[in-house]
Design an enzyme around this catalytic site. Structure first.
Site, PDB file in Angstrom:
ATOM      1  CB  CYS A  96      -1.711   1.592   6.312  1.00 56.95           C
ATOM      2  SG  CYS A  96      -1.545   0.633   4.964  1.00 56.95           S
ATOM      3  CG  HIS A 153      -1.899  -0.993   1.352  1.00 57.95           C
ATOM      4  ND1 HIS A 153      -3.185  -1.042   2.161  1.00 57.95           N
ATOM      5  CD2 HIS A 153      -2.030  -1.989   0.494  1.00 57.95           C
ATOM      6  CE1 HIS A 153      -3.758  -1.914   1.840  1.00 57.95           C
ATOM      7  NE2 HIS A 153      -3.242  -2.633   0.855  1.00 57.95           N
ATOM      8  CD  GLU A 161      -1.810   3.958   3.239  1.00 56.64           C
ATOM      9  OE1 GLU A 161      -1.649   3.484   2.172  1.00 56.64           O
ATOM     10  OE2 GLU A 161      -3.015   4.029   3.913  1.00 56.64           O
ATOM     11  CB  CYS A 174      -6.458  -0.733   5.527  1.00 57.13           C
ATOM     12  SG  CYS A 174      -4.690  -1.334   5.302  1.00 57.13           S
TER      13      CYS A 174
END
Lengths: 162, 162
Positions: A90, A57, A59, A87
């Site tokens: 993260c 992801h 992040e 999410c």
């Protein structure tokens, strides 16, 4: 409304989301800003598909990058700008990295872990809870995701019509 | 009690925890087993300190490794053995990777995200919820963590006495 510094930084995160869209990745982008210099030190868009890595992801990539820059497991002087509410994976990682502030754009009603579905920083015993500022350029950050999934549905329907 | 296949695999994860201890990392280890061949395909211990990466938990490393092996974002044919109950970051990532079963050793009463502090798979709208089997070799998996933190406290006290 005047363009604030936070809008400018979120626009940089949105640029990363657009680059992700062009790579056929879910269009989410993030940047990390050093709170003293004000400079953007890391920027990334989602690359889970390209890298065959469900943890890639936006992040997660910038957390790894700023910690690498700091040669440390923690980066407490950084502020993070993300186009979508993080999410659970993260949100936890941003806490472990001790980032100072998380600014996010669109809320993720279904899977968001800060102010939506799971409020991870409210209920869990994480040692560090970054300050959370939601809703920075929420509309364009949400729109790019809507456009992406609309395109995916249209492609799917086109295939089914063949 | 007879040594089951699950004990044997958890002992392999414990070996990784011991190697982590020797590197002065929090001693947590994990292995990933392909459910068809029964072979251990990835093994890792915690390396957050060595890699300056707060996301380098044992589980995250093996998720990235098995997805790399599969050239995919998902690895639904894998079972994972971890010495400690996964945290929220790893529990979410194990769901994203679609792993089949998670066997863990010691419970993490404070930060565990499967059966302890946050029951991530019970309450959140994750698409995939792996089967969770707790308590495999729970005692030695907990003991190595106790030994590590006791050593850390003794080292801290020794420094304070100088």
């Amino acid at each position: 409304m005047l363009e604030s510094i936070h809008h400018t930084r979120m626009r940089a995160a949105l640029e990363e989301a657009h680059l992700a869209f062009a790579r056929d990745e879910v269009p989410i982008g993030a940047v990390a800003v050093h709170s003293v210099s004000g400079e953007i030190m890391a920027r990334a868009g989602n690359r889970t598909r390209e890298l065959c890595d469900p943890t890639a992801h936006a992040e997660m990539q910038i957390i790894r990058e700023i910690c690498r820059l700091e040669c440390a497991q923690r980066a407490p002087e950084y502020d993070i700008y993300i186009t979508l509410e993080p999410c659970p994976m993260c949100a936890a990682a941003l806490s472990y990295a001790r980032v100072r502030t998380i600014y996010f754009g669109a809320s993720d009603v279904k899977s968001g872990a800060l102010t939506s579905s799971i409020q991870l920083y409210s209920f869990s015993p994480l040692h560090h809870k970054p300050v959370v500022i939601p809703g920075v350029l929420a509309d364009p950050c949400a729109q790019i995701l809507k456009d992406f999934f609309a395109q995916k549905r249209a492609q799917k329907n086109a295939v089914e019509m063949i």
